[in-house]
Design a protein around this motif. Structure first.
Motif, mmCIF file in Angstrom:
data_model
loop_
_atom_site.group_PDB
_atom_site.id
_atom_site.type_symbol
_atom_site.label_atom_id
_atom_site.label_comp_id
_atom_site.label_asym_id
_atom_site.label_seq_id
_atom_site.Cartn_x
_atom_site.Cartn_y
_atom_site.Cartn_z
ATOM 1 N N LYS A 11 52.540 -24.768 -42.419
ATOM 2 C CA LYS A 11 53.305 -25.656 -43.297
ATOM 3 C C LYS A 11 52.780 -25.612 -44.742
ATOM 4 C CE LYS A 11 54.909 -28.884 -39.721
ATOM 5 N NZ LYS A 11 54.873 -30.293 -39.245
ATOM 6 N N TYR A 51 65.044 -29.316 -38.935
ATOM 7 C CA TYR A 51 64.544 -30.530 -38.275
ATOM 8 C C TYR A 51 65.673 -31.494 -37.912
ATOM 9 C CZ TYR A 51 59.519 -29.634 -38.807
ATOM 10 O OH TYR A 51 58.236 -29.143 -38.693
ATOM 11 N N HIS A 54 65.478 -34.570 -35.684
ATOM 12 C CA HIS A 54 64.791 -35.799 -36.115
ATOM 13 C C HIS A 54 65.611 -36.634 -37.096
ATOM 14 C CE1 HIS A 54 61.234 -34.780 -33.941
ATOM 15 N NE2 HIS A 54 61.024 -33.665 -34.602
ATOM 16 N N PHE A 59 60.719 -41.020 -40.503
ATOM 17 C CA PHE A 59 59.942 -40.033 -41.261
ATOM 18 C C PHE A 59 60.777 -38.847 -41.738
ATOM 19 C CE2 PHE A 59 59.442 -39.030 -36.705
ATOM 20 C CZ PHE A 59 59.815 -37.697 -36.667
ATOM 21 N N LEU A 63 59.822 -35.954 -44.465
ATOM 22 C CA LEU A 63 59.512 -34.664 -43.837
ATOM 23 C C LEU A 63 60.239 -33.537 -44.576
ATOM 24 C CD1 LEU A 63 58.277 -32.985 -41.515
ATOM 25 C CD2 LEU A 63 60.261 -33.613 -40.123
ATOM 26 N N ARG A 87 51.104 -24.682 -28.718
ATOM 27 C CA ARG A 87 51.048 -26.138 -28.922
ATOM 28 C C ARG A 87 49.646 -26.665 -28.629
ATOM 29 N NH1 ARG A 87 55.571 -28.938 -30.574
ATOM 30 N NH2 ARG A 87 54.325 -30.798 -30.257
ATOM 31 N N THR A 93 50.364 -34.006 -32.665
ATOM 32 C CA THR A 93 51.080 -34.169 -33.936
ATOM 33 C C THR A 93 50.242 -34.952 -34.948
ATOM 34 O OG1 THR A 93 53.113 -34.258 -32.644
ATOM 35 C CG2 THR A 93 53.254 -34.979 -34.940
ATOM 36 N N ARG A 104 45.145 -28.810 -35.933
ATOM 37 C CA ARG A 104 45.426 -30.082 -36.597
ATOM 38 C C ARG A 104 44.177 -30.946 -36.728
ATOM 39 N NH1 ARG A 104 51.328 -30.811 -33.769
ATOM 40 N NH2 ARG A 104 52.604 -30.133 -35.532
ATOM 41 N N VAL A 111 49.603 -37.493 -40.129
ATOM 42 C CA VAL A 111 50.663 -37.165 -39.164
ATOM 43 C C VAL A 111 51.785 -36.351 -39.806
ATOM 44 C CG1 VAL A 111 51.956 -39.338 -39.444
ATOM 45 C CG2 VAL A 111 52.053 -38.113 -37.256
ATOM 46 N N GLN A 112 52.030 -36.524 -41.093
ATOM 47 C CA GLN A 112 53.064 -35.718 -41.744
ATOM 48 C C GLN A 112 52.509 -34.370 -42.213
ATOM 49 O OE1 GLN A 112 54.857 -36.074 -45.982
ATOM 50 N NE2 GLN A 112 56.224 -37.172 -44.606
ATOM 51 N N ASN A 114 50.529 -32.015 -41.413
ATOM 52 C CA ASN A 114 49.734 -31.646 -40.240
ATOM 53 C C ASN A 114 49.635 -30.137 -40.007
ATOM 54 O OD1 ASN A 114 52.304 -31.276 -39.385
ATOM 55 N ND2 ASN A 114 52.200 -32.631 -37.606
ATOM 56 N N HIS A 117 53.553 -26.038 -37.348
ATOM 57 C CA HIS A 117 54.673 -26.389 -36.463
ATOM 58 C C HIS A 117 54.633 -25.483 -35.242
ATOM 59 C CE1 HIS A 117 58.766 -27.092 -34.995
ATOM 60 N NE2 HIS A 117 58.826 -25.782 -34.823
ATOM 61 N N GLY A 118 55.144 -25.976 -34.134
ATOM 62 C CA GLY A 118 55.331 -25.137 -32.953
ATOM 63 C C GLY A 118 56.546 -25.588 -32.179
#
Ligand code: CDP
Ligand code: MG
Length: 139
Positions: A11, A51, A54, A59, A63, A87, A93, A104, A111-112, A114, A117-118
């Motif tokens: 990220k 995304y 979500h 969030f 995000l 993962r 997360t 992580r 948490v944002q 982080n 991604h997976g």
């Protein structure tokens, strides 16, 4: 049959902090195989599409700001149980809940932000790999 693939993303926070090399190192040490790599900067619209699951969550808007804030690195990984193994290597997360030695735990800020991604399941993995890569990109 095709090898099972999963989509990993380094990220924007991790690219900015020059952590990408360390994450590639962890991927290579894990035994997962790198099938394709692409550095891209997502527009806010593309981040929203990626995304979409979500959408509506508290969030979500932040995000999209984060994911479009700078370049990220998309990576297609393969290997036995690649989805679960990646993962596990990422960790939870929220880095506060991530196991020792995970990406992580080591490199996420919160948490944002982080670090990575997976994909979470075979169907989403197929969709997410195709979001970034065409058949021609995949070795
Ligand atoms: O990335 P992962 O599959 O572990 O988590 P997710 O629940 O699918 O959430 C996607 C991403 O949204 C996370 O990786 C975080 O960057 C962000 N997120 C957030 O900012 N705040 C939360 N409470 C949950 C997720
Ligand atoms: Mg997810």
């Amino acid at each position: 049959m095709d090898k099972v693939k999963t989509l990993a993303i380094i990220k924007p926070d991790a690219v900015r902090s020059k952590t990408a090399g360390k994450i590639f190192n962890m991927i290579e040490n894990s035994g997962l195989t790198i099938e394709a790599v692409k550095m891209v900067r997502l527009t806010r619209e593309l981040a929203g599409e990626f995304y979409a699951v979500h959408k509506g969550k508290p969030f979500y808007e932040e995000l999209l700001n984060f994911m479009s804030s700078g370049p990220c690195i998309a990576i297609a990984l393969s290997g036995e149980n690649a989805i679960t193994r990646w993962r596990e290597l990422m960790g939870a997360t929220n880095p506060e809940n991530a196991a020792e030695g995970t990406i992580r735990k080591l490199y996420a800020t919160n948490v944002q932000h982080n670090a990575c991604h997976g994909s979470d399941a075979p169907e989403t993995a197929r969709q997410e790999v195709s979001f970034f890569f065409t058949g021609m990109d995949l070795i």
